[in-house]
Scaffold this motif. Structure first.
Motif, short mmCIF file in Angstrom:
data_model
loop_
_atom_site.label_atom_id
_atom_site.label_comp_id
_atom_site.label_asym_id
_atom_site.label_seq_id
_atom_site.Cartn_x
_atom_site.Cartn_y
_atom_site.Cartn_z
N PHE A 136 0.84 -1.20 0.00
CA PHE A 136 0.00 0.00 0.00
C PHE A 136 0.87 1.25 0.00
CE2 PHE A 136 -1.83 3.26 2.88
CZ PHE A 136 -2.80 3.75 2.03
N VAL A 149 2.61 1.39 -3.54
CA VAL A 149 1.74 1.62 -4.71
C VAL A 149 0.97 2.94 -4.59
CG1 VAL A 149 -0.21 0.73 -6.02
CG2 VAL A 149 1.54 -0.82 -5.18
N TYR A 150 0.42 3.23 -3.40
CA TYR A 150 -0.43 4.41 -3.25
C TYR A 150 0.35 5.66 -2.82
CZ TYR A 150 -4.83 1.73 -3.38
OH TYR A 150 -5.88 0.95 -3.75
N LEU A 151 1.15 5.50 -1.77
CA LEU A 151 1.70 6.69 -1.13
C LEU A 151 3.00 7.19 -1.76
CD1 LEU A 151 0.93 5.91 2.62
CD2 LEU A 151 -0.49 6.98 0.90
N LEU A 153 2.61 9.71 -4.41
CA LEU A 153 2.20 11.02 -3.88
C LEU A 153 3.40 11.78 -3.32
CD1 LEU A 153 -1.15 10.01 -2.24
CD2 LEU A 153 -0.86 11.52 -4.18
N TRP A 176 -2.53 10.46 -10.89
CA TRP A 176 -2.46 9.49 -9.78
C TRP A 176 -3.82 8.80 -9.61
CZ3 TRP A 176 -4.90 9.30 -4.90
CH2 TRP A 176 -4.39 8.36 -4.02
N LEU A 224 -6.16 4.62 -8.79
CA LEU A 224 -7.51 4.29 -8.33
C LEU A 224 -8.42 3.76 -9.42
CD1 LEU A 224 -8.24 7.23 -5.88
CD2 LEU A 224 -7.45 4.96 -5.34
#
Lengths: 467, 295
Positions: B150, B153-155, B158, B267, B272
């Motif tokens: 997580f 891949v996500y943060l 960013l 992003w 998402l």
């Protein structure tokens, strides 16, 4: 003055190309998500109907059979889909959809959609709840991150000061300009959802009140975000920094905290594994009455008691089939054991819920998510409610079958067959979820947390000064 | 020019506290997620060990029972459960069939929280392929786990966006672009150098914090060097992808805020929305296909 600020801000937003593009994208995505969900909802409802009728037909047409054989043959209880799941899919994807109802066993709901999908299923789904919970706050950030910082950057703050506008009027104008587009978007979306739902064939338990409550919950959620974003924008000097801070807040409350909460809750209050659960149930079952084992101590004691009660000296002289009677008693005993063990799971979940509620102090997403799922009947509590209803139906079914065996067969006559028409007399499984009032009072604490967020975020606005 | 860029970029990053901030943030995120992943794997392993121990205990009792039967002593067990018959043995004394966790399992929870890790196959009973989900609260599954995957891949994208969205535009906004233009270097080249340097420093920080985190949690990455290097390679390639996007947006874009919003939109699109795919799962059909046993 408030009105003037409002018109100026609105005009600015409307003229900004980025905002227009973002709004258009959000509207398109919303429409697509509603369309996908509506189609999926209809599709699943059809599957549900087919499964339900064919399963009942299998039960009705099983022919002459011993009632206890029929009890083992079993039937299914299917979990219905509710209209508002169109707006919020909740945990439906992760919870089982059907429960096998058979003798001696309280089965868990099985066949969840997620277990048929790959790991990608955990990423975003293009559903209305995803748009409402994740994308709308992002849109608010996009619209409002520079609400105050731009006055610094463009040097208009000095002009403003010369106007003699009072601080709160200024803030109120900005607040209204930021909130109005969001409110219009949400309202239109909910009206469309309501129209689609009330026009769907057999829309069942859909009621406009539930939709209205859901609308209120989301509106409060957006107000909280509007307040927080305005606060951040007022407290930072540069638009870039304001954007980064606002985004961090979004990531924290919508992605990071829910995940962390899930980890913390599981660490603190774990569920037993499926095998452990089965072993625990088996251990308790062994100590109790087994309907199939006439030689166990408990069975012997039951026999003595029944004989004494009826004043006879042999089970052959009893006015009913003692085998069936014993099986019914065993069934009741087993149901109690299952009740105890499933109750333990429920207790663990109640404790886990407290962890979620505690962490909701840092994330307005959590109470909103729980409220929205509860109103849509896609939350875990509704799932439990359905499972309990299915279990009650299972117990009633066993009683119905054992009663027939008890009254129509002589003791020891296991070759007895019930009539082929007998199965139709079993009432069909009907389930209706809790009413809106009950749901709201059950989720009172979530509403309370959301209310605290609302009041708290408005209180933050008081700290904004014109500088 | 490159050496100047290298020197001043490092000075800039140190003085603006970017490097310090990123190191702390990465350590915190990696630490928390690795801890969570390790807890999950530890619970999984402990469950399997407990189940195996239980089988051992039962086997002791079974051997005692067999011993008494051999000696002709009366036993209290029901006759169909006595393990002298192979069917009774297969039904009442099942073995454990477990999926052992791989050494890198803590990195990504994936579907591991959904499926059961061990079963006890008996002679009779249902096919385990029909239902292999684990007993968990669906709320848990809905929110997912805060694991290393997580964070990566996500943060991480960013962080990259926050780290690189205004490389060019801030020069414009601060008025230092004119100074830069007087230097003997093309603007594309300059942005490329600057972003490459940031990519280099962020990669170094990520690898370093990952090593430190693994060291703290006692993960013996040296013994699984191959998978460790593979993961590092994966992370660095993923970062390179995001830095390339940032490069393009920087060149094309206008103001800092505009860049940030464009990158953020990308992003949302990639992380998402791109995973949304048409799926129609047959929910109820499965249970119907599960044919009823004929008495």
């Amino acid at each position: 003055m408030t009105r003037k600020t409002f018109f100026k801000e609105s005009k600015e937003l409307f003229r900004d190309g980025r905002v227009r593009v973002a709004m258009i994208i959000v509207v398109i995505l919303m429409c697509v998500s509603v369309w996908i969900s509506a189609r999926q909802y209809q599709n699943i409802n059809e599957q549900y109907k087919v499964a339900n009728t064919s399963e009942r037909a299998i039960w009705d047409n099983q022919g002459e059979k011993n009632p206890h054989s029929a009890a083992h043959y079993g039937t299914y209880a299917f979990k219905p889909k509710y209209p508002l799941s169109l707006v919020d899919q909740g945990v439906d994807k992760y919870a089982g959809t059907s429960i096998f109802l058979e003798a001696h066993k309280h089965n868990e709901a099985q066949f969840s959609a997620a277990s048929d999908q790959t790991g990608l299923a955990r990423f975003g789904d293009l559903t209305p709840d995803f748009m409402l919970l994740f994308m709308m706050p992002l849109l608010i950030i996009l619209l409002g991150y520079n609400s105050f910082t731009k006055e610094h950057e463009m040097g208009t703050l000095t002009l403003l000061k010369s106007q003699g506008i009072s601080s709160w009027k200024w803030i109120a104008g900005k607040w209204a300009a930021l909130f109005l587009p969001i409110l219009i978007l949400t309202t239109v979306l909910f009206i469309i959802a309501g129209l689609i739902l009330s026009n769907l064939r057999d829309f069942g338990v859909f009621d406009w009140n539930a939709l209205l409550w859901m609308y209120l919950v989301y509106t409060v959620y957006y107000i909280i975000f509007v307040n927080l974003i305005l606060f951040i924008s007022a407290k930072t000097k540069k638009s870039g920094i304001s954007l980064v801070v606002a985004l961090s807040l979004w990531i924290l409350s919508c992605l990071a905290i829910p995940k962390a909460a899930s980890n913390i809750a599981e660490d603190a209050y774990p569920y037993p594994t499926r095998q452990e659960f089965a072993a625990n149930v088996l251990k308790d079952k062994k100590q109790g009455l087994d309907g199939h084992n006439p030689w166990s101590k408990k069975a012997q004691r039951l026999k003595e008691n029944v004989l004494a009660e009826h004043g006879v000296d042999s089970v052959h002289k009893l006015p009913f089939n003692f085998d069936a009677y014993r099986m019914q008693k065993g069934e009741e005993h087993e149901a109690e054991i299952y009740f105890k063990h499933y109750n333990y799971l429920k207790e663990q979940f109640v404790k886990q819920s407290k962890v979620y509620k505690g962490l909701a102090a840092f994330s307005p997403y959590l109470p909103t998510r729980f409220m929205s799922m509860a109103i849509a009947h896609t939350d875990y509590a509704t799932h439990w409610n359905f499972a309990d209803a299915a279990e009650n139906y299972r117990i009633a079914t066993q009683k119905f079958l054992n009663k027939n065996f008890e009254q129509n067969a002589a003791y020891g006559d296991w070759s007895y067959r019930a009539d082929a028409n007998f199965w139709k007399q079993l009432p069909a499984f009907e389930y209706s979820p809790p009413q809106l009032g009950a749901v709201l009072s059950q989720n009172f604490s979530n509403l309370g947390v959301l209310g605290c967020w609302l009041v708290g975020s408005f209180a933050l606005l008081l700290f904004i000064k014109k500088m | 020019m490159f050496s100047y860029n290298f020197k001043y970029e490092l000075k800039l990053l140190l003085r603006s506290k970017w490097i310090q901030l990123l190191s702390i943030l990465l350590l915190l995120l990696f630490g928390f997620s690795t801890y969570n992943g390790k807890e999950k794997v530890a619970k999984r392993n402990a469950d399997v060990v407990a189940a195996k121990n239980k089988v051992k205990e039962n086997d002791q009792m079974m051997l005692q029972l067999l011993d008494s039967i051999e000696k002709g002593m009366p036993v209290s067990a029901s006759r169909w459960t006595i393990p002298t018959s192979p069917m009774a043995l297969g039904n009442y004394h099942p073995r454990i069939a477990a999926v052992a966790s791989q050494p890198m399992a803590f990195v990504a929870t994936g579907q591991a929280d959904l499926f059961t890790h061990y079963v006890k196959p008996k002679v009779t009973g249902d096919d385990f392929a029909l239902n292999f989900t684990e007993m968990t609260s669906p709320v848990q599954l809905l929110f997912g786990s805060f694991d290393l995957a997580f964070v990566i891949v996500y943060l991480l994208p960013l962080l990259i966006i926050a780290f690189s969205y205004n490389v060019l535009s801030s020069e414009k906004e601060n008025g230092s672009l004119r100074l830069l233009a007087s230097q003997p270097i093309g603007i594309q080249n300059w942005v490329l150098q600057k972003l490459s340097l940031r990519f280099f420093w962020l990669s170094a920080l990520v690898i370093l914090s990952l090593c430190v985190t693994f060291l703290i949690f006692g993960i013996d990455w040296f013994s699984m060097l191959k998978s460790f290097l593979l993961i590092i390679g994966l992370i660095v390639s993923y970062m390179l992808f995001w830095f390339s996007l940032a490069f393009l947006v920087n060149l094309w874009g206008g103001s800092s805020a505009k860049n940030a919003i464009s990158l953020l939109g990308l992003w949302v699109l990639f992380v998402l929305l791109s995973t949304v795919y048409a799926k129609s799962t047959k929910y109820y059909a499965i249970s119907n296909a599960f044919t009823h046993p004929t008495n």
